[in-house]
Structure formats: C-alpha cells, structure tokens
Design a protein around this motif. Sequence first.
Motif, mmCIF file in Angstrom:
data_model
loop_
_atom_site.group_PDB
_atom_site.id
_atom_site.type_symbol
_atom_site.label_atom_id
_atom_site.label_comp_id
_atom_site.label_asym_id
_atom_site.label_seq_id
_atom_site.Cartn_x
_atom_site.Cartn_y
_atom_site.Cartn_z
ATOM 1 N N UNK A 141 0.811 -1.220 0.000
ATOM 2 C CA UNK A 141 0.000 0.000 0.000
ATOM 3 C C UNK A 141 0.844 1.269 0.000
ATOM 4 N N UNK A 142 2.128 1.139 0.255
ATOM 5 C CA UNK A 142 3.009 2.302 0.309
ATOM 6 C C UNK A 142 3.311 2.790 -1.114
ATOM 7 N N UNK A 143 2.788 3.962 -1.465
ATOM 8 C CA UNK A 143 2.921 4.459 -2.829
ATOM 9 C C UNK A 143 4.369 4.838 -3.150
ATOM 10 N N UNK A 144 5.076 5.307 -2.142
ATOM 11 C CA UNK A 144 6.477 5.651 -2.370
ATOM 12 C C UNK A 144 7.286 4.390 -2.688
ATOM 13 N N UNK A 145 7.003 3.310 -1.964
ATOM 14 C CA UNK A 145 7.688 2.051 -2.223
ATOM 15 C C UNK A 145 7.358 1.532 -3.617
ATOM 16 N N UNK A 146 6.090 1.653 -4.037
ATOM 17 C CA UNK A 146 5.708 1.206 -5.369
ATOM 18 C C UNK A 146 6.399 2.043 -6.441
ATOM 19 N N UNK A 204 9.340 3.436 -6.102
ATOM 20 C CA UNK A 204 10.733 2.964 -6.107
ATOM 21 C C UNK A 204 10.853 1.646 -6.871
ATOM 22 N N UNK A 205 9.863 0.760 -6.715
ATOM 23 C CA UNK A 205 9.864 -0.515 -7.430
ATOM 24 C C UNK A 205 9.814 -0.272 -8.938
ATOM 25 N N UNK A 206 8.967 0.666 -9.367
ATOM 26 C CA UNK A 206 8.871 0.979 -10.796
ATOM 27 C C UNK A 206 10.211 1.460 -11.346
ATOM 28 N N UNK A 207 10.909 2.292 -10.581
ATOM 29 C CA UNK A 207 12.216 2.784 -11.022
ATOM 30 C C UNK A 207 13.236 1.649 -11.085
ATOM 31 N N UNK A 208 13.193 0.762 -10.104
ATOM 32 C CA UNK A 208 14.125 -0.375 -10.088
ATOM 33 C C UNK A 208 13.887 -1.298 -11.281
ATOM 34 N N UNK A 209 12.608 -1.506 -11.616
ATOM 35 C CA UNK A 209 12.285 -2.353 -12.766
ATOM 36 C C UNK A 209 12.897 -1.781 -14.034
ATOM 37 N N UNK A 210 12.731 -0.487 -14.238
ATOM 38 C CA UNK A 210 13.287 0.137 -15.438
ATOM 39 C C UNK A 210 14.807 0.012 -15.469
ATOM 40 N N UNK A 253 21.315 -13.623 -14.873
ATOM 41 C CA UNK A 253 20.293 -14.515 -14.304
ATOM 42 C C UNK A 253 19.805 -13.997 -12.951
ATOM 43 N N UNK A 254 20.738 -13.529 -12.117
ATOM 44 C CA UNK A 254 20.351 -12.981 -10.816
ATOM 45 C C UNK A 254 19.499 -11.733 -10.988
ATOM 46 N N UNK A 255 19.893 -10.869 -11.934
ATOM 47 C CA UNK A 255 19.121 -9.655 -12.188
ATOM 48 C C UNK A 255 17.727 -10.002 -12.702
ATOM 49 N N UNK A 256 17.635 -11.051 -13.525
ATOM 50 C CA UNK A 256 16.333 -11.473 -14.035
ATOM 51 C C UNK A 256 15.437 -11.982 -12.909
ATOM 52 N N UNK A 257 16.003 -12.742 -11.974
ATOM 53 C CA UNK A 257 15.208 -13.229 -10.846
ATOM 54 C C UNK A 257 14.629 -12.058 -10.036
ATOM 55 N N UNK A 258 15.479 -11.052 -9.791
ATOM 56 C CA UNK A 258 15.015 -9.876 -9.065
ATOM 57 C C UNK A 258 13.967 -9.122 -9.877
ATOM 58 N N UNK A 259 14.190 -8.993 -11.186
ATOM 59 C CA UNK A 259 13.229 -8.302 -12.046
ATOM 60 C C UNK A 259 11.873 -8.986 -12.009
ATOM 61 N N UNK A 264 10.632 -10.872 -9.657
ATOM 62 C CA UNK A 264 10.022 -10.645 -8.348
ATOM 63 C C UNK A 264 9.352 -9.276 -8.300
ATOM 64 N N UNK A 265 10.058 -8.252 -8.782
ATOM 65 C CA UNK A 265 9.499 -6.894 -8.767
ATOM 66 C C UNK A 265 8.312 -6.769 -9.715
ATOM 67 N N UNK A 266 8.356 -7.470 -10.851
ATOM 68 C CA UNK A 266 7.227 -7.429 -11.772
ATOM 69 C C UNK A 266 6.017 -8.140 -11.166
ATOM 70 N N UNK A 267 6.270 -9.215 -10.424
ATOM 71 C CA UNK A 267 5.178 -9.847 -9.690
ATOM 72 C C UNK A 267 4.519 -8.876 -8.722
ATOM 73 N N UNK A 268 5.339 -8.090 -8.020
ATOM 74 C CA UNK A 268 4.797 -7.053 -7.138
ATOM 75 C C UNK A 268 3.988 -6.028 -7.923
#
Length: 302
Positions: A21-26, A28-34, A139-145, A147-151
């Motif tokens: 529910x934290x919009x700031x965290x979401x 940040x997640x969007x920026x990390x995905x990019x 591969x590690x970066x893809x796993x993290x990506x 996870x973040x896309x699932x979020x």
Amino acid sequence: MLAGALLILVPLFIGFAFHLTNRRLLGWINQCVEGLVYLILGLLGISLGQLDGLADQLSRMTGQVFILVGALFVANMLSLWLWQRWQPMTLEDDDSAEGPMSYQRLFLGAAKPLGAVFVGMALGYLVLPVLTWVEDLASAALMLLLFLIGLQLRNAGLSLRRLLMNRQGLGVACSLIVSSLLAGLAIAPWFDLPLMDTLALASGFGWYSLSGIVIGDALGPAWGGVAFLNDVLREIIALALIPVIIKARPAMAIGYGGATAMDFTLPIIRRSGGLACVPVALASGFILSFISPVLMAFFLAG
C-alpha cells in the motif's frame, strides 16, 4: 534444465503474493524495474559482443529474426482477424479517443532497448575482457526483475477476477498464444533447434527483457539476441500499426501489441481507440505477461 526453468517462475509468483500500500515504495519498485531492464539488456549485449565469430553470428541472426518476426506477424494477425470476425469488438464514437499524436517520443522509447544492447555489444567486443560471470549476473538480475514485476502486477490496482473474466481480453490473449505456437511449429524446420526450444522462442509475446535473457541463458547469447530482437520489433511494429487499424479492427490492434498492451503500447491504444479499449488491453496484456514465463519455462524444460 528443468530446475533452472522452474526458477524463472518462482520469483514472479512470490512477488505476486505480496500486497503493498506504500505508494512511495511502489514508485521505487517501478524505477528499479526500469533500471534492471536496461542492466539485463546491457549484459545481453556484452554476451553477444564476446561471441566467437561475431560477424557470422550476426548474419545468421538476421535471417532467423526475419523468419520469426514474419511468421508470428502473419499467424497472429490471421488469428486475431478470425477472433474479430467471430466475436466482433466494435468501437462507438468516443470523445475520449484523440487525434494523431507525435510518435517521436514513443519510437525513441522503443529504440532505447536496442541502444542498451548495442552499447553492451560495443563494450563486450571492443573494451572488456571475456567475463565469465556475465550470465550469472544476468540470471540474478532477471530473478530480481521477475520478483518486482510480480509485485507490480499484484499492486497495479487491477482486479484479477475482472481481468480474467474480460471476454474480449481473454479471447485476444488466447488467439495470440495459440497462433504464436502454431507459427513456432511452422518455422521449426528452418531453425537448427529442437522443436520445444523453437516454441520457447515464439512465447515472448513482446516481453523482450524476459525472453532475451531466458532464451540466452538456456540456448546461448545468439539465440537470446534473436528472441530479444523479435520481441522489440513486435513493439515497434505495434506502435505503427495500432493507430491505422484500431477503429476498424480493435482486437487485431490490441492483440498484436502482446504483453506490451498493458504498459508500453497502452497509451497509443487509449489515445487512438478510446477508453473502451483500455479494459481489453489491460486484460490481454496481463494474461500474456503472466503466461509468457510459464510457457518459456515449460518448453525449455522439455
């Protein structure tokens, strides 16, 4: 190979389990995905740049990419046309649909992934020594990506039930899936790959950051490059195609965008077709985004 393929799915489903529910965290997640997307594409470029006989590999890739793009385009458009005929999707006059828009920013956005790969290729070919850990990092970066896309998918404010119950969106997605796999079957004799690997190549549905690395990790960087170029070219073709046909054939316009219909091509769908297209685009894009890694894992594990 089965265990490695299944690992593709685990982070996606784990991420989808968390409601935030934290919009700031979401944000940040969007920026990390990019950022992760461009990192992964850069690493794919480095792997390509360090291939033995790079010129020969690129020449071979060009032919394979054109076969794959052409076969998928014909099969997808025919299947979506049949769906449109069977279950017509019509657009009434909609004041929310806007006129022609400047494509410069959209096409520049579509060209950025290509730029990231080309920069990585230049570094790998001209500057960097052979780096044995590039594939492990990718591969590690893809796993993290994933996870973040699932979020992102879980917290996009979309009702999963409504997305899956959208008849047009479900039909568009299924048409694209079936026709892509049929195209993969048709072109298999022209590819020096087992049939299941060719079907994995056809299962990206426009998600280039996923397909490039997953295919590259399983089949080598050259095939990863083919998968990436196939899916990024789908996005570029969709940008040009959507405004031209969406009024007469909305299901075809939305469907060809594949997984990008819920993100990158959504603005042009919304602007050219109006608000009535948005639920269909979101539903089809969501389904394709979720099924793409599942299908690739299944076929690569075969």
